[in-house]
Design a protein around this motif. Sequence first.
Motif, PDB file in Angstrom:
ATOM      1  N   ASN A  43      14.113  74.653  80.727  1.00 43.64           N
ATOM      2  CA  ASN A  43      13.548  74.215  79.450  1.00 43.64           C
ATOM      3  C   ASN A  43      14.516  73.243  78.785  1.00 43.64           C
ATOM      4  O   ASN A  43      15.565  73.648  78.284  1.00 43.64           O
ATOM      5  N   LEU A  44      14.170  71.966  78.768  1.00 42.94           N
ATOM      6  CA  LEU A  44      15.067  70.944  78.218  1.00 42.94           C
ATOM      7  C   LEU A  44      15.406  71.201  76.753  1.00 42.94           C
ATOM      8  O   LEU A  44      16.517  70.901  76.305  1.00 42.94           O
ATOM      9  N   GLY A  45      14.485  71.737  76.003  1.00 41.92           N
ATOM     10  CA  GLY A  45      14.740  72.022  74.600  1.00 41.92           C
ATOM     11  C   GLY A  45      15.849  73.045  74.410  1.00 41.92           C
ATOM     12  O   GLY A  45      16.579  73.003  73.432  1.00 41.92           O
ATOM     13  N   LEU A  46      15.986  73.973  75.367  1.00 40.05           N
ATOM     14  CA  LEU A  46      16.967  75.043  75.247  1.00 40.05           C
ATOM     15  C   LEU A  46      18.333  74.699  75.830  1.00 40.05           C
ATOM     16  O   LEU A  46      19.335  75.314  75.455  1.00 40.05           O
ATOM     17  N   ILE A  47      18.386  73.737  76.744  1.00 39.07           N
ATOM     18  CA  ILE A  47      19.665  73.494  77.424  1.00 39.07           C
ATOM     19  C   ILE A  47      20.135  72.041  77.335  1.00 39.07           C
ATOM     20  O   ILE A  47      21.120  71.672  77.972  1.00 39.07           O
ATOM     21  N   HIS A  48      19.494  71.215  76.507  1.00 38.84           N
ATOM     22  CA  HIS A  48      19.890  69.802  76.458  1.00 38.84           C
ATOM     23  C   HIS A  48      21.263  69.602  75.829  1.00 38.84           C
ATOM     24  O   HIS A  48      21.888  68.569  76.036  1.00 38.84           O
ATOM     25  N   HIS A  49      21.734  70.589  75.075  1.00 38.51           N
ATOM     26  CA  HIS A  49      23.099  70.481  74.538  1.00 38.51           C
ATOM     27  C   HIS A  49      24.130  70.602  75.664  1.00 38.51           C
ATOM     28  O   HIS A  49      25.217  70.011  75.591  1.00 38.51           O
ATOM     29  N   ILE A  50      23.779  71.329  76.715  1.00 40.62           N
ATOM     30  CA  ILE A  50      24.678  71.501  77.859  1.00 40.62           C
ATOM     31  C   ILE A  50      24.668  70.262  78.744  1.00 40.62           C
ATOM     32  O   ILE A  50      25.706  69.663  79.033  1.00 40.62           O
ATOM     33  N   THR A  51      23.473  69.855  79.155  1.00 45.91           N
ATOM     34  CA  THR A  51      23.382  68.667  80.006  1.00 45.91           C
ATOM     35  C   THR A  51      23.750  67.413  79.222  1.00 45.91           C
ATOM     36  O   THR A  51      24.314  66.469  79.786  1.00 45.91           O
ATOM     37  N   GLY A  52      23.453  67.420  77.919  1.00 43.69           N
ATOM     38  CA  GLY A  52      23.829  66.282  77.080  1.00 43.69           C
ATOM     39  C   GLY A  52      25.330  66.122  76.976  1.00 43.69           C
ATOM     40  O   GLY A  52      25.850  64.998  76.938  1.00 43.69           O
ATOM     41  N   ALA A  53      26.061  67.239  76.928  1.00 41.99           N
ATOM     42  CA  ALA A  53      27.522  67.172  76.875  1.00 41.99           C
ATOM     43  C   ALA A  53      28.075  66.522  78.141  1.00 41.99           C
ATOM     44  O   ALA A  53      29.034  65.742  78.085  1.00 41.99           O
ATOM     45  N   MET A  54      27.465  66.833  79.281  1.00 46.07           N
ATOM     46  CA  MET A  54      27.910  66.216  80.535  1.00 46.07           C
ATOM     47  C   MET A  54      27.670  64.708  80.519  1.00 46.07           C
ATOM     48  O   MET A  54      28.552  63.907  80.838  1.00 46.07           O
ATOM     49  N   THR A  55      26.458  64.313  80.137  1.00 41.16           N
ATOM     50  CA  THR A  55      26.115  62.889  80.113  1.00 41.16           C
ATOM     51  C   THR A  55      26.956  62.136  79.086  1.00 41.16           C
ATOM     52  O   THR A  55      27.421  61.028  79.352  1.00 41.16           O
ATOM     53  N   ALA A  56      27.154  62.747  77.919  1.00 39.82           N
ATOM     54  CA  ALA A  56      27.979  62.109  76.886  1.00 39.82           C
ATOM     55  C   ALA A  56      29.402  61.891  77.380  1.00 39.82           C
ATOM     56  O   ALA A  56      30.028  60.869  77.078  1.00 39.82           O
ATOM     57  N   GLY A  57      29.903  62.848  78.145  1.00 41.95           N
ATOM     58  CA  GLY A  57      31.240  62.688  78.712  1.00 41.95           C
ATOM     59  C   GLY A  57      31.315  61.502  79.651  1.00 41.95           C
ATOM     60  O   GLY A  57      32.287  60.733  79.635  1.00 41.95           O
ATOM     61  N   ASP A  58      30.271  61.328  80.466  1.00 44.02           N
ATOM     62  CA  ASP A  58      30.217  60.179  81.381  1.00 44.02           C
ATOM     63  C   ASP A  58      30.183  58.869  80.599  1.00 44.02           C
ATOM     64  O   ASP A  58      30.850  57.897  80.952  1.00 44.02           O
ATOM     65  N   ILE A  59      29.380  58.838  79.525  1.00 43.87           N
ATOM     66  CA  ILE A  59      29.230  57.619  78.725  1.00 43.87           C
ATOM     67  C   ILE A  59      30.530  57.287  78.001  1.00 43.87           C
ATOM     68  O   ILE A  59      31.016  56.149  78.055  1.00 43.87           O
ATOM     69  N   LYS A 104      17.840  65.114  76.462  1.00 41.63           N
ATOM     70  CA  LYS A 104      16.736  65.988  76.063  1.00 41.63           C
ATOM     71  C   LYS A 104      15.422  65.671  76.769  1.00 41.63           C
ATOM     72  O   LYS A 104      14.565  66.547  76.946  1.00 41.63           O
ATOM     73  N   GLU A 105      15.234  64.428  77.180  1.00 37.21           N
ATOM     74  CA  GLU A 105      13.991  64.050  77.861  1.00 37.21           C
ATOM     75  C   GLU A 105      14.226  63.687  79.326  1.00 37.21           C
ATOM     76  O   GLU A 105      13.355  63.123  79.975  1.00 37.21           O
ATOM     77  N   ASP A 106      15.402  64.022  79.852  1.00 38.86           N
ATOM     78  CA  ASP A 106      15.725  63.741  81.254  1.00 38.86           C
ATOM     79  C   ASP A 106      15.277  64.919  82.097  1.00 38.86           C
ATOM     80  O   ASP A 106      15.964  65.938  82.197  1.00 38.86           O
ATOM     81  N   LYS A 107      14.119  64.793  82.719  1.00 40.62           N
ATOM     82  CA  LYS A 107      13.497  65.918  83.422  1.00 40.62           C
ATOM     83  C   LYS A 107      14.307  66.411  84.611  1.00 40.62           C
ATOM     84  O   LYS A 107      14.094  67.527  85.098  1.00 40.62           O
ATOM     85  N   ALA A 108      15.225  65.594  85.108  1.00 38.76           N
ATOM     86  CA  ALA A 108      16.067  66.022  86.231  1.00 38.76           C
ATOM     87  C   ALA A 108      17.279  66.820  85.762  1.00 38.76           C
ATOM     88  O   ALA A 108      17.925  67.509  86.561  1.00 38.76           O
ATOM     89  N   SER A 109      17.594  66.747  84.465  1.00 36.85           N
ATOM     90  CA  SER A 109      18.788  67.407  83.928  1.00 36.85           C
ATOM     91  C   SER A 109      18.470  68.827  83.478  1.00 36.85           C
ATOM     92  O   SER A 109      18.470  69.149  82.286  1.00 36.85           O
ATOM     93  N   VAL A 110      18.208  69.683  84.436  1.00 36.41           N
ATOM     94  CA  VAL A 110      17.896  71.083  84.162  1.00 36.41           C
ATOM     95  C   VAL A 110      18.817  71.977  84.987  1.00 36.41           C
ATOM     96  O   VAL A 110      19.259  71.604  86.078  1.00 36.41           O
ATOM     97  N   LEU A 111      19.090  73.156  84.482  1.00 34.01           N
ATOM     98  CA  LEU A 111      20.018  74.059  85.153  1.00 34.01           C
ATOM     99  C   LEU A 111      19.397  74.746  86.364  1.00 34.01           C
ATOM    100  O   LEU A 111      20.111  75.383  87.145  1.00 34.01           O
TER     101      LEU A 111
END
Length: 335
Positions: free
Chosen positions: A166-182, A116-123
Amino acid sequence: MNTRQKRQYVKRFIIGLILALGAAWTAGTATAATQDKYSLPEPYLASEKAYLKEFPELQGLMDVMIATAVEQLKKPEADILHNRVCSALAYDMAKSLPKQERRLAIGADILHNISKEDKASVLTNPGVYNKASAMVAKLKKAGYFKTSPGFWTDEALLKNPKVGGNLGLIHHITGAMTAGDIAGKVKGFSAKDIENMQVTILEHSTGYWYFRKSVDDAAGRKDAWQVVFPEPENQAAKIAHDADLISQFVYESVVPEGSKWRVLAQKRWKATNTKEEAHIVYYVFFRLYEEAKTKEGQALAKAQWEKIRPELVKLMGLKPGEDPIKMLGVPKIFQ
């Protein structure tokens, strides 16, 4: 190796190191957990201790979440509190589910805000968009999102800076990717487990009416939000959704000066004083109140609303029985 590649390499190294330390903690080689320095009110603390005892591998996810929040935020306490309350609620609400589904629901709520606060993780970043598209395509091929046919069907909208940037609107998408890596680095999570966790994170955000409105406004059409937010389609995803929703109602995150929601009222919705903060927060929660997807979630939302409502009314300078919407109307920012 360019600067972006170096940053990604360092990020992967740090995640790996944290997970290794988490494994050491579960083996008893560490004396304290990373979350011990941050406060967590009861009954959430007891639930957290219970699920970490039942699923010790989740400590590694907890460590990464906290380290990420500390790295990304000057004051990470509110976000750490939110994520911990979410996962504790998920544990309590998921007790009727099979053990494996409970573990994945809890893990998803620990990590749901990881980007959610990763400014590079935007679509709007082509590399991120392509990786997200590959993830969604893989999950759709595996049979997920059948109840959300509109999800990921409008590339232009997803890449629109007002949405994809907008990280607030798409962090569930980028978060799913990062969570998968973790999760892929944690012993005990199969490829299918990781898919389920990613889907749960992707489906956790639909309870936020103001997010849906923001997407519709950006697209200039009704229900455009369905391109961005898939609906929760199984019980674990509904529980993760409700846990995230209900955690917002925790008194410590809503009422005190400097709390998460009063700060959001200032920064996101332009409140200039205590009365405006309380008015905005009241209206947001008045709309959130009926968004729960499960019976357990509806009951918990009602109980929490009855605790915070009178305090917000008091902050607005109104009498206990007065209705803020009738007395003050809809906050200007939402008109």
